[in-house]
Design an enzyme around this catalytic site. Structure first.
Site, PDB file in Angstrom:
ATOM      1  N   ASN A 199     104.984 125.069 105.735  1.00  0.00           N
ATOM      2  CA  ASN A 199     104.175 126.144 106.354  1.00  0.00           C
ATOM      3  C   ASN A 199     104.196 127.408 105.498  1.00  0.00           C
ATOM      4  O   ASN A 199     103.748 128.451 105.947  1.00  0.00           O
ATOM      5  CB  ASN A 199     104.660 126.454 107.775  1.00  0.00           C
ATOM      6  CG  ASN A 199     106.080 126.979 107.814  1.00  0.00           C
ATOM      7  OD1 ASN A 199     106.748 127.064 106.786  1.00  0.00           O
ATOM      8  ND2 ASN A 199     106.549 127.339 108.993  1.00  0.00           N
ATOM      9  N   SER A 224     125.028 121.596 103.126  1.00  0.00           N
ATOM     10  CA  SER A 224     125.472 122.649 102.205  1.00  0.00           C
ATOM     11  C   SER A 224     126.991 122.679 102.121  1.00  0.00           C
ATOM     12  O   SER A 224     127.682 122.381 103.104  1.00  0.00           O
ATOM     13  CB  SER A 224     124.964 123.983 102.747  1.00  0.00           C
ATOM     14  OG  SER A 224     125.571 125.055 102.084  1.00  0.00           O
ATOM     15  N   TYR A 278     123.548 130.567 109.977  1.00  0.00           N
ATOM     16  CA  TYR A 278     122.991 129.609 109.011  1.00  0.00           C
ATOM     17  C   TYR A 278     123.946 128.429 108.837  1.00  0.00           C
ATOM     18  O   TYR A 278     123.559 127.266 108.935  1.00  0.00           O
ATOM     19  CB  TYR A 278     122.748 130.291 107.654  1.00  0.00           C
ATOM     20  CG  TYR A 278     122.434 129.291 106.561  1.00  0.00           C
ATOM     21  CD1 TYR A 278     121.193 128.675 106.494  1.00  0.00           C
ATOM     22  CD2 TYR A 278     123.400 128.919 105.616  1.00  0.00           C
ATOM     23  CE1 TYR A 278     120.917 127.723 105.513  1.00  0.00           C
ATOM     24  CE2 TYR A 278     123.132 127.980 104.636  1.00  0.00           C
ATOM     25  CZ  TYR A 278     121.885 127.392 104.589  1.00  0.00           C
ATOM     26  OH  TYR A 278     121.621 126.440 103.628  1.00  0.00           O
ATOM     27  N   LYS A 291     123.751 124.173 109.785  1.00  0.00           N
ATOM     28  CA  LYS A 291     124.018 123.037 108.887  1.00  0.00           C
ATOM     29  C   LYS A 291     125.012 122.080 109.542  1.00  0.00           C
ATOM     30  O   LYS A 291     124.833 120.867 109.511  1.00  0.00           O
ATOM     31  CB  LYS A 291     124.546 123.528 107.533  1.00  0.00           C
ATOM     32  CG  LYS A 291     123.503 124.244 106.701  1.00  0.00           C
ATOM     33  CD  LYS A 291     122.335 123.329 106.350  1.00  0.00           C
ATOM     34  CE  LYS A 291     121.152 124.057 105.776  1.00  0.00           C
ATOM     35  NZ  LYS A 291     119.897 123.296 105.782  1.00  0.00           N
TER      36      LYS A 291
END
Ligand code: NAD
Ligand code: WQD
Length: 341
Positions: free
Chosen positions: A34, A126, A151, A155
């Site tokens: 997007n 990550s 964040y 994950k």
């Protein structure tokens, strides 16, 4: 064998390099993005490198009806999920933006994979899931530490969502790749990282300083308990990282995965300090960088690097590119971007 892959977030930094490597390996790719953190120029770069016009659908992966149309139209059997926001600091200031986008996009895709009977998924995890690890290098069995940012939490949660969904869904296979610090750009300099605003990450800050866009690089801390006092990280070349996705998909498509849910570290296995990286950049590109030592940055861990034995042995993958070449590619890309602006 179904050699078609949906690459969600395929216009982004890691996604665009992965699309190139997938195409080179004979896969047909459908990209969904997007452009929330990228722009259509990466699709031009992919076209120039591969000579193939990538199939592209502009859509938000959280929009289930839009994604349903993608699943109806294309019969890929595998998905690589890159579509997430990634700025650690921003996630602390705007947690809901991260929980909504990163979790909903993945849940939506996994639900549709189940509904449409698609089989293989790679998830972008990550090294952040390890936090401040007590024993280095970290292996896949090193315990995850409680996340220190929304964040990082997305994950960890996404890994768990994938694991649970794989076990609850017959025929579904999943691989979570835990990336260390991806850097560099394609050697053609036609695709690379496009950070918005002031970069948070070290290498884009270095290249923008070398280009004169930033006045001076701050090295965050020279008093860590490391050989030269700066932090240690495992910097993985972006093309090497992209190749890891190809072998992960091939492993599942060919039924060579030992477990239906697997996790692999993707790094070089070599710790590099901030000073080494800065000096390496100067030497590789024969230039001088304006830098100064500044205070430590909140939230930074002293050191983290990967034990890559599992990826080496199971995926038959290893990091190949020399840091010199990676840092040269990073600079070539920065110059290309500036020349095009
Ligand atoms: P990026 O921002 O360049 O790429 C992500 C892409 O996904 C962008 O093109 C963005 O427009 C798109 N996107 C985001 N949300 C979307 C949505 N809801 N629908 C459709 N498209 C959407 O980031 P990147 O560096 O390529 O990272 C890719 C993935 O790897 C992310 O999940 C990131 O968290 C993870 N990761 C990145 C790093 C890193 O340092 N770059 C390290 C570890 C993990
Ligand atoms: C590297 C080193 C800094 C900028 C982040 C995320 C992590 C993962 C990868 C997504 C550190 C130092 C940096 C600067 C500096 N992303 N530095 N001056 O923090 O290791 O990892 O990206 O999953 O989750 O946290 O990467 O590139 O920001 O920093 O001295 O201007 O460079 O202190 O030691 P980090 P980074």
């Amino acid at each position: 064998m179904n050699k078609r892959v949906l690459v969600a977030g395929g216009a982004g930094y890691i996604g665009s390099h992965t699309v190139v490597e997938l195409t080179k390996a004979g896969f047909e790719v459908v990209i969904v993005d997007n452009f929330s953190n990228s722009d259509p120029s990466s699709l031009d770069g992919i076209r120039k490198i591969t000579g193939i016009e990538p199939i592209f659908v502009e859509a938000d992966c959280c929009d289930k009806e839009a994604m349903r149309r993608v699943f109806e139209r294309y019969d890929f059997d595998s998905v690589i999920h890159f579509a997430a926001f990634k700025a650690v600091g921003e996630s602390v200031a705007e947690p809901m933006k991260y929980y909504r986008n990163n979790l909903l996009s993945f849940v939506t895709i996994l639900e549709l994979m189940k509904e449409y009977g698609r089989h293989n998924v790679v998830f972008s995890s990550s090294a952040t899931v390890y936090g401040d690890a007590e024993v280095l290098p970290v292996t896949e069995l090193t315990p995850r530490k409680p996340a220190t940012s929304p964040y990082g939490a997305t994950k960890q949660m996404s890994e768990d969502i994938l694991r649970d969904m794989v076990f609850a869904t017959e025929g579904l296979n999943g691989i979570a790749l835990r990336y260390f610090n991806p850097i560099g750009a394609h050697p053609s300099a036609l695709i690379g990282e496009l950070p918005r605003g002031v970069p948070n990450n070290l290498v884009p800050y270095i290249t923008q300083t070398a280009a004169g866009i930033r006045e001076c690089l701050s090295i965050f801390g020279d008093d860590y308990p490391t050989p030269d006092g700066s932090c240690l990280r495992d910097y993985i070349d972006i093309v090497d990282l992209a190749r890891a996705h190809v072998v992960a998909i091939e492993r599942m498509v060919e039924g060579r995965n030992k477990e239906r849910y697997e996790v692999f570290n993707v790094g070089t296995g070599r710790p590099v300090s901030v000073f080494e990286l800065v000096k390496g950049f100067e030497a590789a590109n024969e230039l001088k960088l304006n830098y100064k030592v500044a205070a430590r940055r909140a939230g930074d861990v002293t050191a983290v690097w990967a034990d890559t034995t599992l990826a080496n042995e199971e995926l038959g993958w290893r990091a190949e590119r020399e840091l010199n070449d990676t840092l040269r590619a990073a600079w070539e890309w920065e110059k290309y971007v500036r020349g095009n602006k």
